[in-house]
Design a protein around this motif. Structure first.
Motif, PDB file in Angstrom:
ATOM      1  N   ASP A 204      45.547  27.242  40.097  1.00 46.67           N
ATOM      2  CA  ASP A 204      44.955  28.485  40.218  1.00 46.67           C
ATOM      3  C   ASP A 204      43.793  28.654  39.215  1.00 46.67           C
ATOM      4  O   ASP A 204      44.042  28.905  38.104  1.00 46.67           O
ATOM      5  N   VAL A 205      42.541  28.579  39.666  1.00 45.68           N
ATOM      6  CA  VAL A 205      41.418  28.697  38.931  1.00 45.68           C
ATOM      7  C   VAL A 205      40.974  30.199  38.866  1.00 45.68           C
ATOM      8  O   VAL A 205      40.882  30.706  39.657  1.00 45.68           O
ATOM      9  N   GLY A 206      41.060  30.670  37.487  1.00 41.82           N
ATOM     10  CA  GLY A 206      40.882  32.124  37.325  1.00 41.82           C
ATOM     11  C   GLY A 206      42.215  32.798  37.711  1.00 41.82           C
ATOM     12  O   GLY A 206      42.095  33.666  38.565  1.00 41.82           O
ATOM     13  N   CYS A 207      43.207  32.357  37.026  1.00 42.29           N
ATOM     14  CA  CYS A 207      44.531  32.792  37.354  1.00 42.29           C
ATOM     15  C   CYS A 207      44.723  34.475  37.077  1.00 42.29           C
ATOM     16  O   CYS A 207      45.783  34.766  37.342  1.00 42.29           O
ATOM     17  N   GLY A 208      43.989  35.069  36.526  1.00 44.11           N
ATOM     18  CA  GLY A 208      44.062  36.371  36.068  1.00 44.11           C
ATOM     19  C   GLY A 208      45.632  36.613  35.484  1.00 44.11           C
ATOM     20  O   GLY A 208      45.710  35.891  34.378  1.00 44.11           O
ATOM     21  N   TRP A 209      46.401  37.627  35.932  1.00 46.59           N
ATOM     22  CA  TRP A 209      47.489  37.900  35.281  1.00 46.59           C
ATOM     23  C   TRP A 209      48.736  37.085  35.828  1.00 46.59           C
ATOM     24  O   TRP A 209      50.085  37.371  35.617  1.00 46.59           O
ATOM     25  N   GLY A 210      48.622  36.083  36.542  1.00 41.18           N
ATOM     26  CA  GLY A 210      49.588  35.328  36.859  1.00 41.18           C
ATOM     27  C   GLY A 210      50.143  35.536  38.135  1.00 41.18           C
ATOM     28  O   GLY A 210      51.096  34.904  38.786  1.00 41.18           O
ATOM     29  N   SER A 211      49.629  36.552  38.856  1.00 41.72           N
ATOM     30  CA  SER A 211      50.255  37.109  40.237  1.00 41.72           C
ATOM     31  C   SER A 211      50.309  35.662  41.158  1.00 41.72           C
ATOM     32  O   SER A 211      51.305  35.871  41.961  1.00 41.72           O
ATOM     33  N   MET A 212      49.223  35.156  41.474  1.00 41.60           N
ATOM     34  CA  MET A 212      49.117  34.094  42.440  1.00 41.60           C
ATOM     35  C   MET A 212      50.108  32.853  42.066  1.00 41.60           C
ATOM     36  O   MET A 212      50.906  32.560  42.768  1.00 41.60           O
ATOM     37  N   ALA A 213      50.277  32.613  40.925  1.00 41.66           N
ATOM     38  CA  ALA A 213      50.960  31.482  40.291  1.00 41.66           C
ATOM     39  C   ALA A 213      52.605  31.876  40.590  1.00 41.66           C
ATOM     40  O   ALA A 213      53.260  31.115  40.989  1.00 41.66           O
ATOM     41  N   LEU A 214      52.933  33.428  40.292  1.00 43.92           N
ATOM     42  CA  LEU A 214      54.236  33.607  40.345  1.00 43.92           C
ATOM     43  C   LEU A 214      54.729  33.618  41.783  1.00 43.92           C
ATOM     44  O   LEU A 214      55.825  33.298  42.240  1.00 43.92           O
ATOM     45  N   HIS A 215      53.691  34.141  42.792  1.00 43.62           N
ATOM     46  CA  HIS A 215      54.107  34.218  44.147  1.00 43.62           C
ATOM     47  C   HIS A 215      54.242  32.774  44.840  1.00 43.62           C
ATOM     48  O   HIS A 215      55.082  32.627  45.417  1.00 43.62           O
ATOM     49  N   ALA A 216      53.457  31.954  44.389  1.00 42.59           N
ATOM     50  CA  ALA A 216      53.429  30.396  45.076  1.00 42.59           C
ATOM     51  C   ALA A 216      54.489  29.694  44.440  1.00 42.59           C
ATOM     52  O   ALA A 216      55.391  29.224  45.094  1.00 42.59           O
ATOM     53  N   ALA A 217      55.132  29.857  43.081  1.00 42.22           N
ATOM     54  CA  ALA A 217      56.303  29.246  42.581  1.00 42.22           C
ATOM     55  C   ALA A 217      57.428  30.046  43.325  1.00 42.22           C
ATOM     56  O   ALA A 217      58.566  29.418  43.507  1.00 42.22           O
ATOM     57  N   ARG A 218      57.558  31.435  43.190  1.00 40.26           N
ATOM     58  CA  ARG A 218      58.554  32.009  43.713  1.00 40.26           C
ATOM     59  C   ARG A 218      59.000  32.006  45.184  1.00 40.26           C
ATOM     60  O   ARG A 218      60.226  31.588  45.666  1.00 40.26           O
ATOM     61  N   HIS A 219      58.159  31.827  46.108  1.00 37.32           N
ATOM     62  CA  HIS A 219      58.237  31.900  47.467  1.00 37.32           C
ATOM     63  C   HIS A 219      57.922  30.523  48.149  1.00 37.32           C
ATOM     64  O   HIS A 219      58.296  30.359  49.306  1.00 37.32           O
ATOM     65  N   HIS A 220      57.355  29.557  47.354  1.00 31.34           N
ATOM     66  CA  HIS A 220      57.046  28.448  48.180  1.00 31.34           C
ATOM     67  C   HIS A 220      57.373  27.116  47.380  1.00 31.34           C
ATOM     68  O   HIS A 220      57.220  26.039  47.448  1.00 31.34           O
ATOM     69  N   GLY A 221      57.995  27.435  46.135  1.00 30.89           N
ATOM     70  CA  GLY A 221      58.516  26.238  45.229  1.00 30.89           C
ATOM     71  C   GLY A 221      57.393  25.373  44.690  1.00 30.89           C
ATOM     72  O   GLY A 221      57.752  24.465  44.371  1.00 30.89           O
ATOM     73  N   ALA A 222      56.233  25.918  44.443  1.00 33.08           N
ATOM     74  CA  ALA A 222      55.061  25.169  43.929  1.00 33.08           C
ATOM     75  C   ALA A 222      55.176  25.053  42.442  1.00 33.08           C
ATOM     76  O   ALA A 222      56.052  25.974  41.935  1.00 33.08           O
ATOM     77  N   HIS A 223      54.913  23.947  41.931  1.00 33.47           N
ATOM     78  CA  HIS A 223      54.433  23.925  40.486  1.00 33.47           C
ATOM     79  C   HIS A 223      52.981  24.251  40.239  1.00 33.47           C
ATOM     80  O   HIS A 223      52.009  23.463  40.805  1.00 33.47           O
ATOM     81  N   VAL A 224      52.683  25.150  39.411  1.00 31.01           N
ATOM     82  CA  VAL A 224      51.440  25.819  39.150  1.00 31.01           C
ATOM     83  C   VAL A 224      50.767  25.555  37.926  1.00 31.01           C
ATOM     84  O   VAL A 224      51.510  25.785  36.801  1.00 31.01           O
ATOM     85  N   VAL A 225      49.483  25.193  37.838  1.00 32.73           N
ATOM     86  CA  VAL A 225      48.826  25.442  36.651  1.00 32.73           C
ATOM     87  C   VAL A 225      47.759  26.336  36.798  1.00 32.73           C
ATOM     88  O   VAL A 225      47.030  26.300  37.881  1.00 32.73           O
ATOM     89  N   GLY A 226      47.622  27.454  36.055  1.00 32.85           N
ATOM     90  CA  GLY A 226      46.704  28.653  35.997  1.00 32.85           C
ATOM     91  C   GLY A 226      46.009  28.428  34.810  1.00 32.85           C
ATOM     92  O   GLY A 226      46.474  28.282  33.758  1.00 32.85           O
ATOM     93  N   ILE A 227      44.508  28.642  35.087  1.00 28.85           N
ATOM     94  CA  ILE A 227      43.816  28.528  33.909  1.00 28.85           C
ATOM     95  C   ILE A 227      42.929  29.844  34.207  1.00 28.85           C
ATOM     96  O   ILE A 227      42.477  30.449  34.957  1.00 28.85           O
ATOM     97  N   THR A 228      42.691  30.400  32.871  1.00 27.35           N
ATOM     98  CA  THR A 228      41.606  31.481  32.623  1.00 27.35           C
ATOM     99  C   THR A 228      40.935  31.722  31.115  1.00 27.35           C
ATOM    100  O   THR A 228      41.520  30.633  30.373  1.00 27.35           O
ATOM    101  N   LEU A 229      39.823  32.151  31.197  1.00 32.03           N
ATOM    102  CA  LEU A 229      39.214  32.075  29.612  1.00 32.03           C
ATOM    103  C   LEU A 229      39.656  33.442  28.790  1.00 32.03           C
ATOM    104  O   LEU A 229      39.067  33.686  27.927  1.00 32.03           O
TER     105      LEU A 229
END
Length: 433
Positions: A204-229
């Protein structure tokens, strides 16, 4: 100084060549203009000095941020009425006012100078980003730009964005949906477009406060790397992830996209990130994402687009946005973004335009800000809160009037054999979990 508003209204008509569509209330209490129209309040003569030294949008914005200029009445209506005078007049030399050449305009300018007072131009408000140095879109300069925009304070963003903490266009199944429902539906739509499944690796490029990462892991079982500056975003996201017990599935990094080297990923989401990349780096950005995907991997690029210019070389970044909101941010036409992704090797499989959805989202953010105005001012500053109110309201109108749009592009790293892995009827996007 008696009846400054009547004098200002008449002078504005002289200089602009048409009557003002709003009323003016001046610092001396006088008021003039069309009855029943929204009221532009000039609280101090300094506002005039800002306009004289920096005519047009930036002068108005400086006066607004400093609290010297205000609006009574419908903010959206006022901005819409003023757009034709400020933003839509054009930047061609033939459209410019040349008071030196025209005795009538020269006299009007002298009168404005007398009304404004003899003092020098006021310094820009503290919220304005000072002149930047160094090459555009280096790692260091990009980090500074992101920090200026996002490190305003997580509590301020909670107030504006609401519990979802998603800072990008929501997806409204119905205009009666809540903001949180619309943001949840947007994240779910992206996960389904990406075809995420149990154990898939998502960047997740430009992951912000982690909402996309949380949704993908919680509801789809994904392993997520989120990056932000943004260090503030990363800290907030890590806290949320730990509280939900998903630290084994999600890693948040303070990292530039150019430094990610641990591919391949099954999918990449880039949601409201590419606007920061800039035209000089966009092909490099596309190449990097392409290299990080496995064969058959999918990219979902969610990005604001501007209308094409007749002369693309004449495009320039909006002064207000550059100085106060998104430093160094650039918008590209949809066609150019698609071409760049294709040049990098991607196969474009779907484009969904959701322009009206962003107008709905922005109006809800403005409502959140206005409802919590006193707290927003305490969390940041009066000037910063005013920046955000103006920026979001003006942006909502820009989306509504088709001045800018927003699109989700689904692209695939299709291997040489041509097997994309896409379903024949992709628009069904699977079923929600």
């Amino acid at each position: 100084m008696a009846d400054a508003a009547t004098r200002l209204t008449a002078l504005a008509g002289e200089l602009l060549g048409e009557d003002l569509p709003v009323r003016i209330r001046a610092w001396d209490g006088s008021e003039a203009g069309p009855p029943g129209a929204p009221v532009v309040v000039l609280r101090h003569r300094r506002a005039l000095r800002r306009l004289l030294w920096k005519p047009g949008e930036l002068g108005l914005v400086r006066a607004w941020v400093a609290g010297e200029l205000d609006i009574e009445g419908d903010l959206y209506l006022t901005l819409d009425l003023m757009a034709g005078l400020i933003w839509d007049r054009g930047a061609e030399p033939k459209d410019a006012v040349h008071p030196v050449r025209d005795p009538r305009l020269r006299a009007a300018a002298r009168e404005l100078l007398r009304l404004a007072g003899p003092l020098p131009p006021p310094a820009p408000p503290a919220e304005e980003l000072r002149r930047r140095t160094g090459r555009l879109h280096t790692r260091r300069r990009d980090k500074q730009a992101v920090s200026h925009h996002y490190d305003v304070g997580n509590a301020f963003y909670e107030l504006v964005l609401g519990p979802s903490m998603v800072y990008s266009c929501a997806y409204w199944e119905s205009p009666d949906a809540t903001l949180e429902e619309a943001q949840r539906d947007k994240l779910e739509l992206i996960c389904r477009k990406l075809g995420l499944g149990e154990g898939d690796r998502l960047l997740d490029v430009g992951c912000g406060w982690g909402s996309m990462a949380l949704h993908a892991a919680r509801h789809h079982g994904a392993h997520v790397v989120g990056i932000t500056l943004s260090a503030e975003q990363a800290a907030y996201a890590r806290k949320r992830i730990a509280e939900e017990g998903l630290a084994d599935r999600i890693e948040i990094r303070v990292q530039d996209y150019r430094d990610v080297r641990d591919g391949p990923y099954d999918a990449i989401s880039s949601i409201g990130m590419a606007e920061h990349v800039g035209s000089v780096r966009y092909r490099e950005y596309a190449d990097d994402l392409y290299a990080l995907l496995k064969d058959g991997g999918r990219l979902l690029n969610h990005q604001i687009a501007r209308r094409p210019e007749g002369d693309e070389a004449a495009y320039h970044v909006d002064e207000f946005i550059d100085a106060y909101v998104f430093p160094d941010g650039e918008l590209a036409p949809l066609g150019r973004t698609l071409s760049t992704l294709e040049d990098a090797g991607f196969e474009a499989r779907d484009v969904e335009a959701i322009r009206e959805h962003y107008a709905l989202t922005l109006r809800q953010w403005v409502a959140n800000l206005e409802a919590g105005w006193e707290r927003a001012v305490r969390l940041t500053s009066p000037g910063r809160a005013r920046v955000w109110r103006l920026y979001m309201a003006a942006s909502a109108l820009s989306f509504e009037r088709n001045r800018i749009g927003v699109n989700q592009i689904l692209a695939v790293k299709t291997p040489e054999g041509g097997t994309s892995g896409m379903p024949l009827r992709a628009r069904r996007w699977g079923s929600a979990p």
